[in-house]
Structures are given as structure tokens and as C-alpha cells.
Design an enzyme around this catalytic site. Structure first.
Site, PDB file in Angstrom:
ATOM      1  CB  THR A  12       9.069  -1.628 -61.000  1.00 32.49           C
ATOM      2  OG1 THR A  12       8.088  -1.829 -62.016  1.00 32.49           O
ATOM      3  CG2 THR A  12      10.269  -2.520 -61.262  1.00 32.49           C
ATOM      4  CD  GLU A  13       6.594  -6.007 -63.049  1.00 32.51           C
ATOM      5  OE1 GLU A  13       5.863  -6.950 -62.747  1.00 32.51           O
ATOM      6  OE2 GLU A  13       6.335  -5.208 -63.970  1.00 32.51           O
ATOM      7  CE  LYS A  16       3.187   1.380 -58.599  1.00 34.55           C
ATOM      8  NZ  LYS A  16       4.133   0.440 -59.178  1.00 34.55           N
ATOM      9  CB  THR A  17      -1.919  -2.617 -60.638  1.00 31.75           C
ATOM     10  OG1 THR A  17      -1.121  -1.585 -61.223  1.00 31.75           O
ATOM     11  CG2 THR A  17      -3.288  -2.618 -61.291  1.00 31.75           C
ATOM     12  CB  THR A  18      -2.217  -6.819 -57.202  1.00 32.79           C
ATOM     13  OG1 THR A  18      -1.721  -7.347 -58.439  1.00 32.79           O
ATOM     14  CG2 THR A  18      -2.964  -7.907 -56.456  1.00 32.79           C
ATOM     15  CE  LYS A  38       0.215   1.977 -64.222  1.00 33.93           C
ATOM     16  NZ  LYS A  38       0.913   2.208 -62.936  1.00 33.93           N
ATOM     17  CB  SER A  42       6.046   2.327 -70.011  1.00 42.72           C
ATOM     18  OG  SER A  42       6.478   1.908 -68.741  1.00 42.72           O
ATOM     19  CG  ASP A  55      -0.467  -2.629 -64.138  1.00 43.20           C
ATOM     20  OD1 ASP A  55      -0.815  -3.832 -64.076  1.00 43.20           O
ATOM     21  OD2 ASP A  55       0.692  -2.259 -63.945  1.00 43.20           O
ATOM     22  CD  GLU A 117      -0.999   1.370 -60.002  1.00 44.54           C
ATOM     23  OE1 GLU A 117      -0.033   0.787 -60.534  1.00 44.54           O
ATOM     24  OE2 GLU A 117      -2.162   0.923 -60.020  1.00 44.54           O
ATOM     25  N   GLY A 118       0.857   5.610 -59.107  1.00 45.42           N
ATOM     26  CA  GLY A 118       2.088   6.002 -59.767  1.00 45.42           C
ATOM     27  C   GLY A 118       2.638   4.883 -60.632  1.00 45.42           C
ATOM     28  CB  ALA A 119       4.853   4.421 -63.158  1.00 44.28           C
ATOM     29  N   GLY A 120       6.148   2.358 -60.718  1.00 47.02           N
ATOM     30  CA  GLY A 120       7.377   2.026 -60.010  1.00 47.02           C
ATOM     31  C   GLY A 120       7.354   2.563 -58.593  1.00 47.02           C
ATOM     32  N   PRO A 206      -1.353 -12.282 -48.787  1.00 50.85           N
ATOM     33  CG  PRO A 206      -2.642 -14.210 -48.453  1.00 50.85           C
ATOM     34  CD  PRO A 206      -2.699 -12.709 -48.326  1.00 50.85           C
ATOM     35  NE  ARG A 207       3.626 -15.415 -54.817  1.00 54.33           N
ATOM     36  CZ  ARG A 207       4.050 -14.957 -55.989  1.00 54.33           C
ATOM     37  NH1 ARG A 207       4.283 -13.664 -56.159  1.00 54.33           N
ATOM     38  NH2 ARG A 207       4.205 -15.779 -57.002  1.00 54.33           N
TER      39      ARG A 207
END
Length: 225
Positions: A12-13, A16-18, A38, A42, A55, A117-120, A206-207
Site C-alpha cells: 500500500t502507499e 498505484k493510483t499515480t 476502483k 477505504s 484515488d 485498480e485494486g487496493a494495497g 522518478p520522484r
């Protein structure tokens, strides 16, 4: 020819959404119609129209087809906890059958390029003994794996890829999302992922100061799919 993929992550985090929004944007730039789902989210915020997830809204913003929010995100829960726990707290049975219908509706809209898109990560629990991976299997979708590049990502990525293959689905591609730019031996880690993951790399993100879909899309390549 229409394309549809299930997007999962190594954790998670990890963006994925990005990445999913960036892929949708890249598809639009290539002249393809786009749609997304999606099915469960939550950590949703209340609004005049009901619970909304940031998201899911990001994905909706990259859909060229006209979709209602509830088509994209039919199961929305307020607590920022595991979806099966959030659903249980409000008495909702979060089953594969319940999720599959709304997703098939979006797939049935016939967009050229659709992402679910899933979750986690891959084995996020649903009701009973079911997992979100069972939804991907039920839908028979090839998988795009978002690898959150940081310490430990090689193990997480390879285990995820093995589980996807064992479940009988094709890993269509993976994206290296650099969540920790200070990762020790970054280039060596990326080379190892390239050597060991049984699918093409769709990009290295990249960041970014502003990770907008357009900025992310610049680092992705759809033809590898």
C-alpha cells in the site's frame, strides 16, 4: 482492439493510483478512449454526493468515457483501514461476486484502454476467504504490477509476480515507481528487477515535484504492453 488490465502493487502507499492515472493519460495521448474502475476504496471523505475517494476521483479524471463516480467506485468506506474491515464495520459483504458485476459494467462500456485498480497489494482480503486477487482471476485480466522502489522491493516484487503467475494470470508489465530516491544501490536494484521479473518494464517514474498524470505519463510507455 480493446485492452483491459488489473493494476496491483507491491504494497500500500506505493503510488498505484499515480501510475494508473499516468497510464490512462498516456493512452489518451495515444488517441485511445479510456475508462477505469476502483471497485473498493477505504479512506473516503464525505461530500454532498456521498463518500468520495481521492484515488477514485483521480482515475475518473482520466476517463475519456463519461462515467458516474459510483460506476468507478461502487464500494466506498470512510475508515482508512483494510477494505474488508471497513466493510465489516458497516455490515457490507465484500465478496468477489459483489465487486465483479460493477467492474464488468465498466469493462462493457468498451473503452480502448481500461484499468481496474485494486487496493494495497495482491492478497488484500475480502469477505470470508476471498481476496482481491480472486476478483482479478474472476475477470481474467492481465496484471500490471506497480513496484514501489525502496529497500525490500525486490522481494516484494518477485513474490507478487510469483503469486500472480500461480493464480493463472499473465503479468503484462511492471512499473518502477521510485518512492525512495535515496534507495541504496538504486541502479543495481532496478537491474535486478529487470532481470528477474517475467514481464517488460513499462517505465521508471522518478520522484516528481508534482506527480500529475501528464508528468507521470512522460515516463511511461504503452507499446510495451
Amino acid at each position: 482492439m480493446t485492452q483491459a488490465y488489473f493494476v496491483t502493487g507491491t504494497d500500500t502507499e506505493i503510488g498505484k493510483t499515480t501510475i494508473a492515472a499516468g497510464l490512462l493519460h498516456a493512452a489518451r495521448q495515444a488517441g485511445l478512449s479510456t475508462a477505469a474502475a476502483k471497485p473498493v476504496a477505504s479512506g473516503c471523505e464525505p461530500s454532498a454526493e456521498g463518500l468520495r475517494n481521492s484515488d477514485a476521483l483521480a482515475l475518473l479524471g482520466e476517463c475519456s468515457l463519461v462515467l458516474d463516480y459510483t460506476e468507478v467506485n461502487p464500494f466506498a468506506f470512510a475508515p482508512a483501514i483494510a477494505p474488508h474491515l471497513a466493510a465489516r464495520e458497516v455490515g457490507v459483504a465484500l465478496t468477489v461476486a459483489a465487486l465483479a458485476g460493477p467492474v464488468r459494467h465498466v469493462l462493457g462500456r468498451g473503452a480502448d484502454f481500461t484499468l481496474v485498480e485494486g487496493a494495497g497489494g495482491w492478497r488484500v482480503p475480502l469477505a470470508g476467504r476471498e481476496s482481491l486477487s480472486d476478483l482479478a482471476c474472476e475477470l481474467g485480466l492481465p496484471v500490471i504490477l506497480v513496484v514501489g522502489v525502496r529497500l525490500g522491493c525486490i522481494n516484494h516484487a518477485l513474490l507478487s509476480a510469483e503469486a500472480i503467475e500461480r493464480d493463472g494470470l499473465r503479468l503484462a508489465g511492471w512499473v518502477a515507481n521510485i518512492v525512495d530516491a535515496q534507495t541504496s544501490r538504486l541502479e543495481d536494484n532496478l537491474a535486478t528487477l529487470n532481470e528477474r521479473l517475467p514481464a517488460p518494464c513499462l517505465g521508471r517514474v522518478p520522484r516528481l515535484a508534482e506527480a500529475t498524470p501528464a508528468a507521470v505519463a512522460a515516463h511511461l510507455r504503452l507499446p510495451a504492453l
